[in-house]
Design a protein around this motif. Sequence first.
Motif, PDB file in Angstrom:
ATOM      1  N   GLY B  70       9.344  39.865 -49.110  1.00  0.00           N
ATOM      2  CA  GLY B  70      10.676  39.421 -48.719  1.00  0.00           C
ATOM      3  C   GLY B  70      10.755  38.944 -47.279  1.00  0.00           C
ATOM      4  N   PHE B  71       9.951  39.552 -46.390  1.00  0.00           N
ATOM      5  CA  PHE B  71       9.968  39.217 -44.970  1.00  0.00           C
ATOM      6  C   PHE B  71       9.782  37.714 -44.759  1.00  0.00           C
ATOM      7  CE2 PHE B  71       7.374  38.717 -41.033  1.00  0.00           C
ATOM      8  CZ  PHE B  71       8.389  38.973 -40.126  1.00  0.00           C
ATOM      9  N   PHE B  72       8.946  37.091 -45.610  1.00  0.00           N
ATOM     10  CA  PHE B  72       8.672  35.661 -45.423  1.00  0.00           C
ATOM     11  C   PHE B  72       9.868  34.774 -45.777  1.00  0.00           C
ATOM     12  CE2 PHE B  72       4.160  37.166 -46.021  1.00  0.00           C
ATOM     13  CZ  PHE B  72       3.865  37.093 -44.671  1.00  0.00           C
ATOM     14  N   CYS B  73      10.938  35.389 -46.307  1.00  0.00           N
ATOM     15  CA  CYS B  73      12.151  34.607 -46.553  1.00  0.00           C
ATOM     16  C   CYS B  73      13.270  35.018 -45.600  1.00  0.00           C
ATOM     17  CB  CYS B  73      12.645  34.815 -47.986  1.00  0.00           C
ATOM     18  SG  CYS B  73      11.470  34.257 -49.221  1.00  0.00           S
ATOM     19  N   SER B  74      12.917  35.884 -44.610  1.00  0.00           N
ATOM     20  CA  SER B  74      13.984  36.387 -43.743  1.00  0.00           C
ATOM     21  C   SER B  74      14.359  35.362 -42.691  1.00  0.00           C
ATOM     22  CB  SER B  74      13.521  37.679 -43.066  1.00  0.00           C
ATOM     23  OG  SER B  74      12.465  37.374 -42.169  1.00  0.00           O
ATOM     24  N   LYS B  75      15.585  35.506 -42.176  1.00  0.00           N
ATOM     25  CA  LYS B  75      16.050  34.591 -41.134  1.00  0.00           C
ATOM     26  C   LYS B  75      15.196  34.712 -39.886  1.00  0.00           C
ATOM     27  CE  LYS B  75      20.851  34.249 -42.520  1.00  0.00           C
ATOM     28  NZ  LYS B  75      22.188  34.830 -42.360  1.00  0.00           N
ATOM     29  N   ALA B  76      14.792  35.944 -39.564  1.00  0.00           N
ATOM     30  CA  ALA B  76      13.994  36.164 -38.356  1.00  0.00           C
ATOM     31  C   ALA B  76      12.672  35.417 -38.470  1.00  0.00           C
ATOM     32  CB  ALA B  76      13.740  37.654 -38.151  1.00  0.00           C
ATOM     33  N   TYR B  77      12.028  35.561 -39.645  1.00  0.00           N
ATOM     34  CA  TYR B  77      10.725  34.934 -39.829  1.00  0.00           C
ATOM     35  C   TYR B  77      10.849  33.414 -39.822  1.00  0.00           C
ATOM     36  CZ  TYR B  77       6.336  33.564 -42.027  1.00  0.00           C
ATOM     37  OH  TYR B  77       5.151  32.969 -42.306  1.00  0.00           O
ATOM     38  N   ILE B  78      11.822  32.913 -40.584  1.00  0.00           N
ATOM     39  CA  ILE B  78      11.972  31.455 -40.679  1.00  0.00           C
ATOM     40  C   ILE B  78      12.295  30.845 -39.321  1.00  0.00           C
ATOM     41  CG2 ILE B  78      13.445  29.634 -41.646  1.00  0.00           C
ATOM     42  CD1 ILE B  78      13.660  31.435 -44.171  1.00  0.00           C
ATOM     43  N   GLY B  79      13.207  31.501 -38.588  1.00  0.00           N
ATOM     44  CA  GLY B  79      13.598  30.979 -37.280  1.00  0.00           C
ATOM     45  C   GLY B  79      12.463  31.025 -36.286  1.00  0.00           C
ATOM     46  N   MET B  80      11.774  32.179 -36.250  1.00  0.00           N
ATOM     47  CA  MET B  80      10.674  32.351 -35.296  1.00  0.00           C
ATOM     48  C   MET B  80       9.552  31.365 -35.612  1.00  0.00           C
ATOM     49  SD  MET B  80      10.246  34.284 -32.645  1.00  0.00           S
ATOM     50  CE  MET B  80       9.306  33.198 -31.620  1.00  0.00           C
ATOM     51  N   LEU B  81       9.250  31.225 -36.913  1.00  0.00           N
ATOM     52  CA  LEU B  81       8.163  30.329 -37.307  1.00  0.00           C
ATOM     53  C   LEU B  81       8.478  28.894 -36.886  1.00  0.00           C
ATOM     54  CD1 LEU B  81       5.433  30.397 -38.712  1.00  0.00           C
ATOM     55  CD2 LEU B  81       6.588  29.638 -40.806  1.00  0.00           C
ATOM     56  N   GLU B  82       9.744  28.517 -37.053  1.00  0.00           N
ATOM     57  CA  GLU B  82      10.096  27.142 -36.661  1.00  0.00           C
ATOM     58  C   GLU B  82       9.920  26.947 -35.150  1.00  0.00           C
ATOM     59  OE1 GLU B  82      13.116  24.149 -38.362  1.00  0.00           O
ATOM     60  OE2 GLU B  82      14.268  25.316 -36.913  1.00  0.00           O
ATOM     61  N   PHE B 208      -1.264  29.260 -21.534  1.00  0.00           N
ATOM     62  CA  PHE B 208      -0.051  29.665 -20.830  1.00  0.00           C
ATOM     63  C   PHE B 208       1.121  28.784 -21.241  1.00  0.00           C
ATOM     64  CE2 PHE B 208       2.750  28.458 -17.330  1.00  0.00           C
ATOM     65  CZ  PHE B 208       3.402  29.654 -17.115  1.00  0.00           C
ATOM     66  N   MET B 209       0.862  27.474 -21.351  1.00  0.00           N
ATOM     67  CA  MET B 209       1.918  26.522 -21.668  1.00  0.00           C
ATOM     68  C   MET B 209       2.456  26.757 -23.084  1.00  0.00           C
ATOM     69  SD  MET B 209       3.269  24.146 -19.789  1.00  0.00           S
ATOM     70  CE  MET B 209       4.910  23.670 -20.289  1.00  0.00           C
ATOM     71  N   PHE B 210       1.562  27.099 -24.011  1.00  0.00           N
ATOM     72  CA  PHE B 210       1.999  27.373 -25.377  1.00  0.00           C
ATOM     73  C   PHE B 210       2.947  28.570 -25.388  1.00  0.00           C
ATOM     74  CE2 PHE B 210       1.005  29.573 -29.511  1.00  0.00           C
ATOM     75  CZ  PHE B 210       1.817  28.761 -30.270  1.00  0.00           C
ATOM     76  N   GLU B 211       2.517  29.616 -24.700  1.00  0.00           N
ATOM     77  CA  GLU B 211       3.338  30.817 -24.617  1.00  0.00           C
ATOM     78  C   GLU B 211       4.688  30.486 -23.945  1.00  0.00           C
ATOM     79  OE1 GLU B 211       1.171  33.750 -22.308  1.00  0.00           O
ATOM     80  OE2 GLU B 211       3.153  34.387 -21.642  1.00  0.00           O
ATOM     81  N   TYR B 212       4.629  29.694 -22.895  1.00  0.00           N
ATOM     82  CA  TYR B 212       5.838  29.279 -22.182  1.00  0.00           C
ATOM     83  C   TYR B 212       6.767  28.505 -23.110  1.00  0.00           C
ATOM     84  CZ  TYR B 212       8.607  26.950 -18.531  1.00  0.00           C
ATOM     85  OH  TYR B 212       9.624  26.498 -17.738  1.00  0.00           O
ATOM     86  N   ASN B 213       6.172  27.595 -23.895  1.00  0.00           N
ATOM     87  CA  ASN B 213       6.982  26.789 -24.797  1.00  0.00           C
ATOM     88  C   ASN B 213       7.595  27.623 -25.918  1.00  0.00           C
ATOM     89  OD1 ASN B 213       6.880  24.342 -23.493  1.00  0.00           O
ATOM     90  ND2 ASN B 213       5.062  23.630 -24.600  1.00  0.00           N
ATOM     91  N   VAL B 214       6.884  28.656 -26.379  1.00  0.00           N
ATOM     92  CA  VAL B 214       7.486  29.537 -27.391  1.00  0.00           C
ATOM     93  C   VAL B 214       8.705  30.226 -26.788  1.00  0.00           C
ATOM     94  CG1 VAL B 214       7.165  31.615 -28.778  1.00  0.00           C
ATOM     95  CG2 VAL B 214       5.369  29.886 -28.697  1.00  0.00           C
ATOM     96  N   ARG B 215       8.538  30.740 -25.571  1.00  0.00           N
ATOM     97  CA  ARG B 215       9.656  31.432 -24.920  1.00  0.00           C
ATOM     98  C   ARG B 215      10.841  30.486 -24.725  1.00  0.00           C
ATOM     99  NH1 ARG B 215       8.074  32.937 -19.738  1.00  0.00           N
ATOM    100  NH2 ARG B 215       5.875  32.532 -20.112  1.00  0.00           N
ATOM    101  N   HIS B 216      10.544  29.291 -24.203  1.00  0.00           N
ATOM    102  CA  HIS B 216      11.640  28.362 -23.952  1.00  0.00           C
ATOM    103  C   HIS B 216      12.176  27.727 -25.218  1.00  0.00           C
ATOM    104  CE1 HIS B 216      12.017  27.976 -19.510  1.00  0.00           C
ATOM    105  NE2 HIS B 216      11.167  28.938 -19.696  1.00  0.00           N
ATOM    106  N   GLY B 217      11.310  27.643 -26.232  1.00  0.00           N
ATOM    107  CA  GLY B 217      11.760  27.109 -27.513  1.00  0.00           C
ATOM    108  C   GLY B 217      12.864  27.973 -28.107  1.00  0.00           C
ATOM    109  N   THR B 218      12.866  29.262 -27.780  1.00  0.00           N
ATOM    110  CA  THR B 218      13.884  30.133 -28.352  1.00  0.00           C
ATOM    111  C   THR B 218      15.278  29.767 -27.850  1.00  0.00           C
ATOM    112  OG1 THR B 218      13.560  31.740 -26.587  1.00  0.00           O
ATOM    113  CG2 THR B 218      12.321  32.101 -28.611  1.00  0.00           C
ATOM    114  N   VAL B 219      15.381  29.197 -26.643  1.00  0.00           N
ATOM    115  CA  VAL B 219      16.725  28.858 -26.161  1.00  0.00           C
ATOM    116  C   VAL B 219      17.158  27.451 -26.578  1.00  0.00           C
ATOM    117  CG1 VAL B 219      16.662  30.432 -24.194  1.00  0.00           C
ATOM    118  CG2 VAL B 219      15.966  28.046 -23.890  1.00  0.00           C
TER     119      VAL B 219
END
Lengths: 228, 300
Positions: B70-82, B208-219
């Motif tokens: 079920g986790f793979f259909c959760s909002k958290a998973y779908i949003g984070m994956l995107e 570092f940039m990938f990690e940075y982009n994940v963090r900034h991608g959240t906003v």
Amino acid sequence: MNHANSKPLVTLNDLTVGYDEPLVSKINMEIRPGEIISIVGSSGIGKTTLLRTIAGLVKPLEGSINLNIQPRGGLGYIPQKLGLIRHASVAHNVGLGARAGTSFKEDPLTWWKRRNQRVNDAIELMGLSDKADEPTRRLSGGQQKRVATARTLAQQPQLLLADEFLSELDEDNIDVVVRAVINYLEESNAAMILIEHNIERAVEISHRTFSVREGKLTELSDFGSEQE
Amino acid sequence: MIRRKTTFSLIGIGTVIAALVVFDSLIGGDWSPLFGGKENFVEFWQEDLWPPDWSLLEARKYPACEASIGFFCSKAYIGMLETIKMAFVATVLGFIGAILLSPLAARNLVPKAISFPVRIFMAATRSLPSLIWAVIFIAIVGLGPLAGVLAMTFYTIGYLGKLQYEEMEGMRSDPLEASRAMGLSRSEITFLVVIPEASNGLLSQLLFMFEYNVRHGTVLGLVGAGGIGYYLNFYIGLFMYRQVMTFIIVIFVVVVLLDLLSMFIRSFVNEESDVKRPSWKTIFLPPEAAVKEHLEKTDE
Ligand SMILES: Nc1ncnc2c1ncn2[C@@H]1O[C@H](COP(=O)(O)OP(=O)(O)OP(=O)(O)O)[C@@H](O)[C@H]1O
Ligand SMILES: [Mg+2]
């Protein structure tokens, strides 16, 4: 060997080298194919600066340099710090020399093969076959000098500028390296300018030895005595 | 020497005092919310934030879940994956743009007439945060991940490009000199000498940039540019902070995992790792245990 009748590879006309202040002034010299010239002199006197100026990396303060060699691959340079790419393999480093020294246009179909052949031959000659894929930062000081030598041998330059590349090598290494380089120079009638802090070795290896002192380059006629 | 030291300490103390004075003027000299703030926060925490709404980690009701877990259909998973996908694409595209431009900005590789305009361009892409670029790209390509990816790519070129040309300018000059004397062309020197020599630095910057982009991608989702921020924005708008809290925890866990992952990958190119390389296990262990584990490994 008689070098006198061939056309000079390098002509220095009243050349003065230095950065802001002149270090070595009014140098006049001709170097012909097959000649080995060595330069001695105390630390900080401007030997490296002279070599870098001939290599076209520093502008002459005065005078001129005429090079009669191919612009690509004609000049080989082994810097005092060797100039190896630390994170790249031995083969990659030696490959740079082979790339500069082989012409793609001459025969595109065999270019790849010719280049690899040179890389393998030079690596084998320097006894580095088992290190070919190792990054050069993991090699010992002596091995690194052999990589720099292999890079030049794979390039096959007409004029080799070598900056103290024999210092800090043990006798066995010096033998291997010197023999390979001199063999190459004789076979290809190429010339070398060698900076060497050990005067005895300089005289032994080269046809003419020069000394830098008080801003002047003078030729040593015999070991120990200077000619004005 | 001693005078130099005192000068430096005076400058240091002066800077700290200046910061406090500026702070005081920013908040108009009213420090009381800082102290009353504590009760507010405890109350907010107990009534609105905790416990987080873990149901967001379960399969969402609509559309029907087809995955076995079920986790793979959760909002958290779908949003984070995107968000991670967007950051991945933008980092790769931005890296390609940056690595092609940065050799043209390094002063030891090209004349000033070339490096100067390239630097200006990079500074321009960097001058606005990716959130503002996202707003601009939304105006051009509409809402959704495309705008987010373009914004992050654009920003990555400027930011990563700066890190890269600084790395290139800091490289030793003797490999450059040897290859210039040999007569290698400018592009050969760039791709066969400069980039390999700078490779260690370039790789850590990329991670570092990938990690940075994940963090900034959240906003970026806050302005409608796709990713987990869309859900954050949605629940913040409804004052549903327990749900917001779940997403914050998910983001936190993902960022920490990425950090560990990049540390592990970088350990393969560190020069120290020529001597010793940490195992997967050691990055999860506390320091003393990691050292012990490492010693046992090298004893074998
Ligand atoms: N890039 C540079 N800019 C300005 N001055 C320099 C530069 N490189 C070297 N120098 C100075 O020029 C002088 C001569 O240096 P050079 O490297 O030519 O000496 P050297 O004869 O090769 O000495 P060594 O035997 O120690 O290698 C030194 O005083 C050095 O500080
Ligand atoms: Mg020197």
